[in-house]
Design an enzyme around this catalytic site. Structure first.
Site, PDB file in Angstrom:
ATOM      1  N   ASN A 133      49.170  -7.926  48.532  1.00 31.46           N
ATOM      2  CA  ASN A 133      49.879  -7.833  49.816  1.00 31.46           C
ATOM      3  C   ASN A 133      50.000  -6.412  50.380  1.00 31.46           C
ATOM      4  O   ASN A 133      50.005  -6.236  51.590  1.00 31.46           O
ATOM      5  CB  ASN A 133      51.258  -8.507  49.724  1.00 31.46           C
TER       6      ASN A 133
ATOM      7  N   LYS B 289      43.916  -3.221  37.563  1.00 28.41           N
ATOM      8  CA  LYS B 289      43.314  -4.476  38.016  1.00 28.41           C
ATOM      9  C   LYS B 289      43.958  -4.852  39.337  1.00 28.41           C
ATOM     10  O   LYS B 289      45.063  -5.393  39.385  1.00 28.41           O
ATOM     11  CB  LYS B 289      43.553  -5.620  37.009  1.00 28.41           C
TER      12      LYS B 289
ATOM     13  N   GLY C 210      53.865  -8.144  41.145  1.00 30.71           N
ATOM     14  CA  GLY C 210      53.376  -9.478  41.484  1.00 30.71           C
ATOM     15  C   GLY C 210      54.514 -10.478  41.416  1.00 30.71           C
ATOM     16  O   GLY C 210      55.687 -10.117  41.554  1.00 30.71           O
TER      17      GLY C 210
ATOM     18  N   GLU D 259      57.653  -5.210  38.975  1.00 31.96           N
ATOM     19  CA  GLU D 259      58.134  -5.266  40.363  1.00 31.96           C
ATOM     20  C   GLU D 259      57.798  -6.654  40.865  1.00 31.96           C
ATOM     21  O   GLU D 259      56.632  -6.964  41.120  1.00 31.96           O
ATOM     22  CB  GLU D 259      57.424  -4.202  41.209  1.00 31.96           C
TER      23      GLU D 259
ATOM     24  N   CYS E  98      57.246  -8.037  49.632  1.00 31.54           N
ATOM     25  CA  CYS E  98      58.254  -8.421  48.636  1.00 31.54           C
ATOM     26  C   CYS E  98      59.669  -8.150  49.120  1.00 31.54           C
ATOM     27  O   CYS E  98      60.595  -8.854  48.755  1.00 31.54           O
ATOM     28  CB  CYS E  98      57.984  -7.685  47.330  1.00 31.54           C
TER      29      CYS E  98
ATOM     30  N   GLU F 287      61.060 -18.278  47.035  1.00 31.26           N
ATOM     31  CA  GLU F 287      60.381 -17.276  47.852  1.00 31.26           C
ATOM     32  C   GLU F 287      59.248 -17.954  48.615  1.00 31.26           C
ATOM     33  O   GLU F 287      58.384 -18.598  48.019  1.00 31.26           O
ATOM     34  CB  GLU F 287      59.800 -16.188  46.936  1.00 31.26           C
TER      35      GLU F 287
HETATM   36  P1  NAD Z   1      50.576 -12.880  41.225  1.00 30.00           P
HETATM   37  O1  NAD Z   1      51.614 -12.744  40.188  1.00 30.00           O
HETATM   38  O2  NAD Z   1      49.904 -14.179  41.384  1.00 30.00           O
HETATM   39  O3  NAD Z   1      49.419 -11.796  41.029  1.00 30.00           O
HETATM   40  C1  NAD Z   1      49.684 -10.422  40.902  1.00 30.00           C
HETATM   41  C2  NAD Z   1      48.574  -9.771  40.074  1.00 30.00           C
HETATM   42  O4  NAD Z   1      48.620 -10.301  38.757  1.00 30.00           O
HETATM   43  C3  NAD Z   1      47.168 -10.066  40.598  1.00 30.00           C
HETATM   44  O5  NAD Z   1      46.354  -8.938  40.401  1.00 30.00           O
HETATM   45  C4  NAD Z   1      46.719 -11.208  39.706  1.00 30.00           C
HETATM   46  O6  NAD Z   1      45.313 -11.312  39.594  1.00 30.00           O
HETATM   47  C5  NAD Z   1      47.337 -10.796  38.384  1.00 30.00           C
HETATM   48  N1  NAD Z   1      47.537 -11.901  37.435  1.00 30.00           N
HETATM   49  C6  NAD Z   1      47.549 -13.233  37.670  1.00 30.00           C
HETATM   50  N2  NAD Z   1      47.767 -13.903  36.514  1.00 30.00           N
HETATM   51  C7  NAD Z   1      47.907 -12.981  35.541  1.00 30.00           C
HETATM   52  C8  NAD Z   1      48.179 -13.047  34.153  1.00 30.00           C
HETATM   53  N3  NAD Z   1      48.347 -14.214  33.521  1.00 30.00           N
HETATM   54  N4  NAD Z   1      48.274 -11.896  33.459  1.00 30.00           N
HETATM   55  C9  NAD Z   1      48.151 -10.704  34.071  1.00 30.00           C
HETATM   56  N5  NAD Z   1      47.877 -10.585  35.393  1.00 30.00           N
HETATM   57  C10 NAD Z   1      47.761 -11.707  36.124  1.00 30.00           C
HETATM   58  O7  NAD Z   1      51.288 -12.440  42.598  1.00 30.00           O
HETATM   59  P2  NAD Z   1      50.646 -12.469  44.055  1.00 30.00           P
HETATM   60  O8  NAD Z   1      50.773 -13.838  44.604  1.00 30.00           O
HETATM   61  O9  NAD Z   1      49.342 -11.812  44.068  1.00 30.00           O
HETATM   62  O10 NAD Z   1      51.643 -11.476  44.821  1.00 30.00           O
HETATM   63  C11 NAD Z   1      52.735 -11.911  45.501  1.00 30.00           C
HETATM   64  C12 NAD Z   1      53.990 -11.751  44.667  1.00 30.00           C
HETATM   65  O11 NAD Z   1      54.166 -10.383  44.338  1.00 30.00           O
HETATM   66  C13 NAD Z   1      55.242 -12.148  45.418  1.00 30.00           C
HETATM   67  O12 NAD Z   1      56.097 -12.860  44.559  1.00 30.00           O
HETATM   68  C14 NAD Z   1      55.865 -10.826  45.801  1.00 30.00           C
HETATM   69  O13 NAD Z   1      57.251 -10.866  46.016  1.00 30.00           O
HETATM   70  C15 NAD Z   1      55.499  -9.976  44.635  1.00 30.00           C
HETATM   71  N6  NAD Z   1      55.506  -8.557  44.985  1.00 30.00           N
HETATM   72  C16 NAD Z   1      56.503  -7.771  44.498  1.00 30.00           C
HETATM   73  C17 NAD Z   1      56.568  -6.427  44.866  1.00 30.00           C
HETATM   74  C18 NAD Z   1      57.676  -5.533  44.382  1.00 30.00           C
HETATM   75  O14 NAD Z   1      57.569  -4.316  44.526  1.00 30.00           O
HETATM   76  N7  NAD Z   1      58.746  -6.059  43.821  1.00 30.00           N
HETATM   77  C19 NAD Z   1      55.587  -5.894  45.711  1.00 30.00           C
HETATM   78  C20 NAD Z   1      54.589  -6.727  46.175  1.00 30.00           C
HETATM   79  C21 NAD Z   1      54.557  -8.060  45.807  1.00 30.00           C
END
Ligand code: NAD
Length: 539
Positions: A180, A203, A254, A276, A310, A408
């Site tokens: 994002n 990654k 994530g 985060e 987020c 969310e």
């Molecule tokens: P996600 O958890 O699906 O993916 C995040 C990252 O993790 C990606 O690179 C993904 O490929 C990787 N990933 C997926 N499965 C994994 C696993 N089993 N082990 C290790 N890595 C893995 O999240 P998303 O949908 O890409 O992002 C959106 C989410 O991120 C929302 O919930 C948002 O609130 C959160 N977010 C939080 C912040 C913050 O600073 N708190 C900032 C941005 C986004």
């Protein structure tokens, strides 16, 4: 729904933003993709992954996929480079960050195109990433030496024990980032790791890998040794655990669901992790708020990057006495937002990033409406603008049974609730397991800060949506509760990438019976000394 609320409902469609002659294909040509793809650590047979541009649905990039063996290679290269890097004076490392700052501002148009092409967001929202990354580069470019310098600490025995707390780099940081905010959450978060003397194996999400690869190129141009930042690409559940398996520390951004998995893997290896994660952030409009400013701020709070932020707001609590007036202004502004995907400034909101995002947004809104919620504005996809556009949406009458109430959405959807007392508003705002960001609007800033202190979130913005706290890079930023662990920014944001090392030098006499003292005499001497040190207020 009251009659007055019915009057606030808009039926019009959001206007389209002026288009731009520049296309994704011309802004991100195949030659650029091929050049950036060389930055991926992927050795064996190229197993390719493809991405599409959310704005148009056309093919965007073809990139090599890293295997688990490639991740291992990435760590080997990073480890070797880290040793030399950590030995350089900290001022040298700071200089790289400061040069990166200047290059980023100068070449921002290149990355704004990439961010828009990969995420579908409006250019203004892409620019927020340039701002955030530049702020981090300047802050750690100036402050790292003072964050990391050796600090004298009180010794075991005053005068006789000389003690220093030092900071050592962790080694190689495994960094996993989402799609994002692909610039800020790749390079922005990596900068303090580099400044502290670490290497990074990153990654990024495959969808937004070009932005991270571009940032890597720019940082190399600014003086970063090429092997110090490794980028691996592949499916999250396959490559992500490999990144954790070799890391000395993990920096994850994530979803809360994935964050829990990452935390467990890190715990099993006894390595630290900062997480985060997600949020269900609330905005409070107190009865003394400037309603024009609050409505304008709420639009930014809810719909920046089409709500795929987020720290964006998905719940608005407004004092009943000003609710109708606030809603009239807020829905009118929301309905007037210009939607578009031109690679130029001018759109107020862009598109969602993926089918999955569009499905969640559509499901949350449709389910809520079926269960009795009212759409004050928006509430529909806009395929006439692009495959993944969805109108900024304001819902009223949302109740606890509806998924949109506490889950969310991560999209351009906000629910409005009314309150009568401040206590009620605070309790409602704190009612989810999340605790990332919140926003309070009041003409009385002192009152706003008092309410802020009662909110269970890592950041609170008074009379601003989210940028005031996020942009305050000298102060920590992160989540409480299910929103995460650890903080980015400020001293926390760099010290997390270090190990504390205490070096104590004993002088004159050892810390045990000596000079012919019996054990009893030694114990008596130290008992007397301890009492004296307390009386003398030693800390
Ligand atoms: P996600 O958890 O699906 O993916 C995040 C990252 O993790 C990606 O690179 C993904 O490929 C990787 N990933 C997926 N499965 C994994 C696993 N089993 N082990 C290790 N890595 C893995 O999240 P998303 O949908 O890409 O992002 C959106 C989410 O991120 C929302 O919930 C948002 O609130 C959160 N977010 C939080 C912040 C913050 O600073 N708190 C900032 C941005 C986004």
């Amino acid at each position: 729904m009251t009659d007055t609320t019915a009057a606030r409902q808009t039926t019009g469609r959001n206007p389209a933003a002026p288009g731009s002659a520049r296309t994704v294909a011309s802004a991100v040509p195949a030659a650029l993709v091929a050049r950036l793809a060389k930055g991926v650590t992927a050795t064996g047979e190229p197993d390719l992954v493809h991405t599409t541009a959310p704005l148009t649905g056309e093919r965007l990039a073809t990139l090599p996929r890293s295997t688990p063996a490639d991740v291992e290679v990435a760590y080997q290269l990073a480890r070797r480079a880290q040793k030399t890097w950590a030995a350089l004076p900290v001022r040298h490392r700071q200089g790289v960050l400061l040069r990166f700052h200047d290059l980023l501002l100068k070449r921002q148009d290149e990355v704004l195109d990439l961010i828009q092409a990969e995420t579908g967001k409006a250019r203004l929202h892409a620019f927020e990433e340039v701002l955030a990354a530049a702020l981090a580069a300047r802050h750690y470019g100036r402050k790292t030496a003072s964050y990391l310098r050796d600090r004298r600490r009180g010794g075991a025995v005053p005068v006789l024990t000389h003690t220093v707390e030092a900071r050592r780099p962790k080694g190689v940081v495994g960094q996993i980032s989402p799609w994002n905010y692909p610039l800020e959450l790749s390079v922005g978060d990596a900068l303090p790791a580099f400044a502290a003397g670490n290497a990074v194996v990153n990654k990024p999400d495959t969808q937004t890998a070009l932005t991270a690869l571009w940032a890597r190129e720019l940082l190399i141009e600014a003086g970063l040794p090429a092997d110090l930042w490794q980028i691996v690409i592949g499916d999250g559940p396959v490559v992500g655990p490999e990144v954790v398996a070799h890391a000395d520390y993990v920096s994850f951004t994530g979803s809360t669901r994935t964050g829990r998995d990452v935390a467990q893997r890190a715990a099993a290896r006894l390595i630290g992790a900062s997480l985060e994660l997600g949020g269900k952030n609330a905005l409070l409009v107190l009865e003394d708020a400037d309603l024009d400013k609050a409505a304008e701020g709420a639009v930014r709070a809810c719909f920046s990057s089409a709500g795929q932020l987020c720290i964006s707001i998905e719940r608005i609590y407004v004092h009943r006495s000003v609710a109708e007036e606030f809603l009239a202004r807020f829905t009118a502004r929301t309905a007037a937002l210009r939607l578009g995907g031109g690679l130029a400034y001018g759109a107020d909101m862009g598109s969602l990033v993926s089918e999955r995002q569009l499905e969640t947004v559509t499901r949350h809104v449709e389910e809520a409406v079926k269960a009795g919620a009212t759409v004050l504005t928006g509430g529909r996809a806009r395929p006439d603008l692009g495959p993944l556009f969805y109108e900024p949406t304001v819902l009223d009458g949302v109740t606890h049974e509806m998924a949109v109430c506490e889950e969310e959405t991560f999209g351009p959807v906000v629910s409005v609730y009314r309150f009568d007392t401040e206590d009620e508003a605070v309790e409602a705002a704190n009612s989810t397991p999340y605790g990332l960001n919140s926003s309070v609007w009041s003409r009385d800033a002192r009152r706003g800060r008092a309410v802020a202190a009662r909110l269970h979130t890592g950041t609170v913005n008074v009379n601003e949506a989210y940028a005031a706290a996020y942009g305050s890079v000298a102060a920590p930023m992160g989540g409480m509760g299910d929103s995460g662990l650890g903080r980015r920014h400020g001293s926390d944001g760099i010290l997390r990438y270090t190990e504390a090392q205490t070096i104590s030098t004993q002088r004159v006499m050892p810390l045990g019976p000596s000079f012919g003292l019996s054990d009893e005499k030694f114990a008596a001497l130290f008992t007397t000394s301890l009492k004296a040190l307390k009386v003398l207020r030693f800390k």
